[in-house]
Write an enzyme that holds these catalytic residues in place. Structure first.
Site, short mmCIF file in Angstrom:
data_model
loop_
_atom_site.label_atom_id
_atom_site.label_comp_id
_atom_site.label_asym_id
_atom_site.label_seq_id
_atom_site.Cartn_x
_atom_site.Cartn_y
_atom_site.Cartn_z
NE ARG A 195 -2.90 3.00 0.69
CZ ARG A 195 -4.05 3.65 0.72
NH1 ARG A 195 -5.16 2.98 0.77
NH2 ARG A 195 -4.10 4.95 0.64
CB ILE B 167 -8.28 5.85 1.94
CG1 ILE B 167 -9.56 5.15 2.36
CG2 ILE B 167 -7.81 6.88 2.95
CD1 ILE B 167 -10.70 6.06 2.67
CG HIS C 51 -19.49 11.56 0.45
ND1 HIS C 51 -18.99 10.28 0.39
CD2 HIS C 51 -20.54 11.51 1.31
CE1 HIS C 51 -19.70 9.49 1.18
NE2 HIS C 51 -20.64 10.23 1.76
CG ASP D 144 -9.43 15.16 6.77
OD1 ASP D 144 -9.88 14.06 6.37
OD2 ASP D 144 -9.94 15.81 7.70
CB ALA D 145 -5.40 11.69 7.43
N GLY D 146 -8.81 11.42 7.09
CA GLY D 146 -9.96 10.60 7.48
C GLY D 146 -10.81 10.18 6.28
CG ASP E 124 -16.21 10.30 2.53
OD1 ASP E 124 -15.51 10.62 1.54
OD2 ASP E 124 -16.82 9.23 2.61
#
Ligand code: GRF
Length: 204
Positions: free
Chosen positions: A66, A93, A110, A142-144, A146
């Site tokens: 990954r 992601i 989204h 961002d890293a999350g 949505d």
């Protein structure tokens, strides 16, 4: 003007088509400099090719990990030097290398009114929850999942008899207005939002 936009896609590409149409009509001041995908068979790629827009494929299978895939995706994008990266139905992601290369310059569309119903099943989750309205959101990535800053949203009512497919299709019609409008605002560096209350469409 910071008008160079790279678009990442995984599927049909109706949002990519909407971006191209908005550019053609003069409603969106962006220039699409590359279209990339994780799926070599994505129909969206053909849209880019027929317009002569350079495409690239970064298929996870082709990488040992990954982390290696994340690095390759970031490297491909850095090489085309976009001002903004648009995720238009990109179903993965994005990792730290890409986020680090383009801070506050990656946007996603989204199919829900975030922060409600993040994840891969926005329309179905809204139906399951029994809400009466849902919609779509364009947000910074961002890293999350949505979870980045909301830039613009459009409201879509849930109608009697809706299933996930019919609802998603009405949501997408609004995505096709909202995403090009947000991209236009970003590339022009326009500061203030305008609100078209009649259409329940809040565009930056
Ligand atoms: C859109 O509904 C978008 O909200 C979601 O993926 C879908 C992509 O559709 N992230 P398309 O490939 O642009 O037609």
């Amino acid at each position: 003007m910071s008008d160079r936009v790279a678009v990442l896609v995984s599927g049909r590409g109706s949002n990519l088509r909407a971006i191209f149409e908005a550019i053609d009509s003069g409603a969106c001041a962006a220039k699409v400099v590359a279209v990339g995908t994780d799926k070599p068979e994505a129909p969206a790629l053909d849209l880019a090719r027929t317009r002569g827009v350079p495409t690239f494929v970064v298929a996870p299978k082709a990488f040992p990990s990954r982390a290696a895939w994340d690095e390759a995706l970031a490297a491909q994008l850095v090489a085309v030097a976009p001002d903004f990266v648009v995720l238009a139905g990109f179903m993965r992601i994005v990792g730290a290398p890409l986020l680090g290369a383009f801070p506050d310059r990656i946007v996603n569309v989204h199919p829900s009114l975030l922060p409600a119903f993040p994840g891969a099943h926005g329309p179905a989750d809204a139906l399951k929850a029994g809400v009466r309205v849902t919609g779509c959101t364009v947000h910074f990535v961002d890293a999350g999942v949505d979870s980045g800053k909301v830039l613009a949203q459009a409201v879509v009512p849930i109608l009697p008899g809706d299933d996930a497919a019919s609802l998603h299709s009405r949501i997408q019609a609004r995505e096709h207005e909202l995403l090009p409008a947000v991209i236009d605002r970003l590339v022009r560096g326009a500061p203030e939002p305008t609100i078209d209350a009649r259409k329940h469409l809040v565009v930056p």
